[in-house]
Write a protein that holds these residues in place. Structure first.
Motif, PDB file in Angstrom:
ATOM      1  N   SER A   6     -24.575  -3.598 -24.176  1.00 48.71           N
ATOM      2  CA  SER A   6     -24.789  -3.237 -25.589  1.00 48.71           C
ATOM      3  C   SER A   6     -25.257  -4.465 -26.364  1.00 48.71           C
ATOM      4  N   TYR A   7     -24.811  -5.652 -25.900  1.00 50.94           N
ATOM      5  CA  TYR A   7     -25.111  -6.900 -26.616  1.00 50.94           C
ATOM      6  C   TYR A   7     -25.912  -7.802 -25.694  1.00 50.94           C
TER       7      TYR A   7
ATOM      8  N   ILE B 259     -17.752 -16.681 -31.852  1.00 51.70           N
ATOM      9  CA  ILE B 259     -16.774 -17.123 -30.839  1.00 51.70           C
ATOM     10  C   ILE B 259     -17.219 -18.464 -30.257  1.00 51.70           C
TER      11      ILE B 259
ATOM     12  N   TRP C 281     -21.201 -11.868 -33.664  1.00 49.94           N
ATOM     13  CA  TRP C 281     -19.799 -12.025 -33.229  1.00 49.94           C
ATOM     14  C   TRP C 281     -19.696 -12.967 -32.037  1.00 49.94           C
TER      15      TRP C 281
ATOM     16  N   LYS D 208     -23.471   5.154 -30.820  1.00 48.31           N
ATOM     17  CA  LYS D 208     -22.869   4.663 -29.576  1.00 48.31           C
ATOM     18  C   LYS D 208     -21.629   5.476 -29.204  1.00 48.31           C
TER      19      LYS D 208
ATOM     20  N   HIS E 275     -23.066 -12.019 -20.745  1.00 47.19           N
ATOM     21  CA  HIS E 275     -21.600 -12.061 -20.697  1.00 47.19           C
ATOM     22  C   HIS E 275     -21.123 -11.336 -19.451  1.00 47.19           C
TER      23      HIS E 275
ATOM     24  N   LYS F 107     -11.190  -4.748 -26.499  1.00 53.02           N
ATOM     25  CA  LYS F 107     -10.509  -3.524 -26.070  1.00 53.02           C
ATOM     26  C   LYS F 107      -9.069  -3.778 -25.591  1.00 53.02           C
TER      27      LYS F 107
HETATM   28  P1  M7G Z   1     -21.424  -4.781 -23.251  1.00 53.40           P
HETATM   29  O1  M7G Z   1     -21.609  -4.646 -21.804  1.00 53.40           O
HETATM   30  O2  M7G Z   1     -22.489  -5.515 -24.007  1.00 53.40           O
HETATM   31  O3  M7G Z   1     -21.276  -3.402 -23.960  1.00 53.40           O
HETATM   32  O4  M7G Z   1     -20.025  -5.502 -23.434  1.00 53.40           O
HETATM   33  P2  M7G Z   1     -20.159  -2.296 -24.062  1.00 53.40           P
HETATM   34  O5  M7G Z   1     -19.465  -2.556 -25.377  1.00 53.40           O
HETATM   35  O6  M7G Z   1     -20.957  -1.014 -24.135  1.00 53.40           O
HETATM   36  O7  M7G Z   1     -19.292  -2.417 -22.867  1.00 53.40           O
HETATM   37  C1  M7G Z   1     -19.638  -6.159 -24.601  1.00 53.40           C
HETATM   38  C2  M7G Z   1     -18.140  -6.376 -24.528  1.00 53.40           C
HETATM   39  O8  M7G Z   1     -17.761  -7.166 -25.636  1.00 53.40           O
HETATM   40  C3  M7G Z   1     -17.349  -5.071 -24.626  1.00 53.40           C
HETATM   41  O9  M7G Z   1     -16.407  -5.020 -23.592  1.00 53.40           O
HETATM   42  C4  M7G Z   1     -16.719  -5.123 -26.012  1.00 53.40           C
HETATM   43  O10 M7G Z   1     -15.458  -4.491 -26.081  1.00 53.40           O
HETATM   44  C5  M7G Z   1     -16.606  -6.610 -26.251  1.00 53.40           C
HETATM   45  N1  M7G Z   1     -16.647  -6.965 -27.672  1.00 53.40           N
HETATM   46  C6  M7G Z   1     -17.458  -6.439 -28.615  1.00 53.40           C
HETATM   47  N2  M7G Z   1     -17.224  -7.053 -29.793  1.00 53.40           N
HETATM   48  C7  M7G Z   1     -17.934  -6.746 -31.029  1.00 53.40           C
HETATM   49  C8  M7G Z   1     -16.255  -7.996 -29.606  1.00 53.40           C
HETATM   50  C9  M7G Z   1     -15.616  -8.953 -30.456  1.00 53.40           C
HETATM   51  O11 M7G Z   1     -15.870  -9.080 -31.658  1.00 53.40           O
HETATM   52  N3  M7G Z   1     -14.690  -9.750 -29.864  1.00 53.40           N
HETATM   53  C10 M7G Z   1     -14.346  -9.630 -28.529  1.00 53.40           C
HETATM   54  N4  M7G Z   1     -13.415 -10.448 -28.055  1.00 53.40           N
HETATM   55  N5  M7G Z   1     -14.945  -8.738 -27.715  1.00 53.40           N
HETATM   56  C11 M7G Z   1     -15.896  -7.935 -28.245  1.00 53.40           C
END
Ligand code: M7G
Length: 396
Positions: A331-332, A238, A234, A201, A336, A266
């Motif tokens: 990514s997840y 939450i 994760w 990634k 969200h 972030k």
């Molecule tokens: P995404 O659009 O699935 O993917 O966003 P991206 O990471 O490529 O943007 C997932 C969002 O969740 C991102 O903005 C990550 O920074 C945030 N994120 C990921 N993790 C593993 C965590 C976490 O453990 N805690 C929090 N608060 N945010 C997370």
């Protein structure tokens, strides 16, 4: 004759300026005697909660940044377990939500630089932690210079430190400063243990745009994400308050139309310039934008409305200064929504990946099957297995 250039020389070159500085210092000390230490009083005051749309929304960015700092401090002083507090002091990570074993940053050894950006002052590292048996376990470490906090900037010039003049030409000069530790923070995000997918990634790669029809989604993307997407443990941690419970900014507990709003990984919450929160919905079966229909409108409207209100109330940022969007592809794969400061060029906020929530709501209100009918565009890196699937299907 030209005066030798030092930072001090620039700050106070004329008698008039010296007079002003002495006057400001005099006022500062008088106020200090009268009200106690200014720098410490301010955040405490700012941390108090205010009614929605209240005075905080009218404050200057400096006051708002201060409110965040107060809040961050309040969060830090929250009821954390003793062990976690001690580990954090040593740059360690506690086991939270039953994930990785506890470790400290010094346990990690850098293997290679995956990507770096001089513009964003960020570097992504492939690291490893060597276990007792001598075997390495992969980690990803992201090091990022944090944005300036407006209220600390005067200290950068005032506090004794090394300031090296590099260049001086006419009215232009460049200094290199070595600030004291409290003014030169670096944020370190660690993914440990990291999978190959995490490492990929962050690796710099050639990127291609994919145009995915609904059939492509059903035949290529869906089977792929069902077989190998990132773990969303994760997210469940939450939602179940097993992790980040003390960071929750807002929750609507309704199982079908509710969500939890937390600061994104972030964002360090020290300044509002890069404000970043995410809303995680309680429903677990919605993977992404692709699966939304009019049935989800009440949920999406709650996220939009309550998310804006909660951020206005807590951080003083009005809804008109928030970029509220979904990623496609995310990514997840648990639905969200991203909330970022409008002035912040957040990663993933470009047109090929971000879909404004307000537009998504309008599209679904017009046609419940909107996202099951239209083709969607998104970027994929050349080494991503999903890209290879699209290539094999002759779609690239
Ligand atoms: P995404 O659009 O699935 O993917 O966003 P991206 O990471 O490529 O943007 C997932 C969002 O969740 C991102 O903005 C990550 O920074 C945030 N994120 C990921 N993790 C593993 C965590 C976490 O453990 N805690 C929090 N608060 N945010 C997370």
């Amino acid at each position: 004759m030209r005066q030798a250039v030092t930072l001090h020389g620039i700050v106070a070159t004329t008698k008039m300026q010296k007079f002003y500085i002495l006057m400001v210092l005099g006022i500062y000390f008088c106020l200090n005697l009268r009200f106690g230490r200014l720098w410490e009083e301010e955040p405490r005051g700012c941390a108090t909660s205010e009614p929605p749309g209240g005075a905080m929304a009218q404050r200057s960015p400096r006051r708002r940044s201060c409110a965040v700092r107060g809040r961050a401090r309040a969060m830090a002083e929250g009821p954390q377990p003793k062990r976690k507090r001690e580990e954090e002091k040593n740059g360690g990570a506690a086991t939270q939500g039953g994930a990785a074993a506890a470790f400290t940053l010094s346990d990690l050894r850098v293997r290679r630089v995956l990507r770096e950006s001089a513009r964003d002052k960020i570097v992504f590292l492939h690291a490893e932690r060597i276990g007792l048996s001598g075997e390495g376990t992969d980690a990803v470490v992201i090091l990022e210079k944090t944005p300036f906090q407006e209220e600390k900037i005067p200290d950068l010039l005032k506090k004794p430190m090394h300031a090296e003049l590099q260049m001086h030409n006419d009215i232009y000069c460049t200094f290199y400063l070595s600030p004291p530790p409290e003014l030169s923070e670096i944020k370190a995000t660690v993914v440990y243990p990291a999978t190959e997918k995490h490492i990929q990634k962050y690796l710099r790669q050639e990127v291609h745009l994919i145009r995915e029809t609904w059939e492509d989604y059903r035949n290529i993307t869906l089977p792929f994400i069902q077989s190998q997407s990132f773990s969303i443990q994760w997210v469940y941690n939450i939602l179940e308050k097993k992790a980040e419970a003390d960071r929750i900014v807002h929750e609507n507990p309704d199982p079908s139309n509710g969500f939890v709003l937390v600061p994104d990984l972030k964002w360090n919450q020290n300044q509002l310039d890069d404000l970043y929160l995410i809303a995680l919905v309680h429903r677990r079966e919605i993977k992404s934008l692709r699966e939304l229909t009019a049935e989800h409108l009440p949920l999406l409207r709650n996220v939009l409305q309550e998310g804006k209100e909660a951020i206005g109330k807590r951080f003083g940022v009005p809804g008109s200064q928030l970029r509220i969007y979904l990623h496609y592809q995310p990514s997840y794969y648990h639905l969200h929504v991203h909330f970022t400061a409008l002035g912040y060029d957040a990663p993933g906020s470009s047109v090929e990946r971000a879909h404004l929530l307000a537009d998504v709501i309008d599209n679904l209100a017009m046609d419940s099957m909107y996202y099951q009918k239209r083709a969607l565009t998104f970027p994929l890196r050349a080494d991503e297995p999903l890209f290879k699937k699209f290539q094999e299907a002759g779609k690239v």
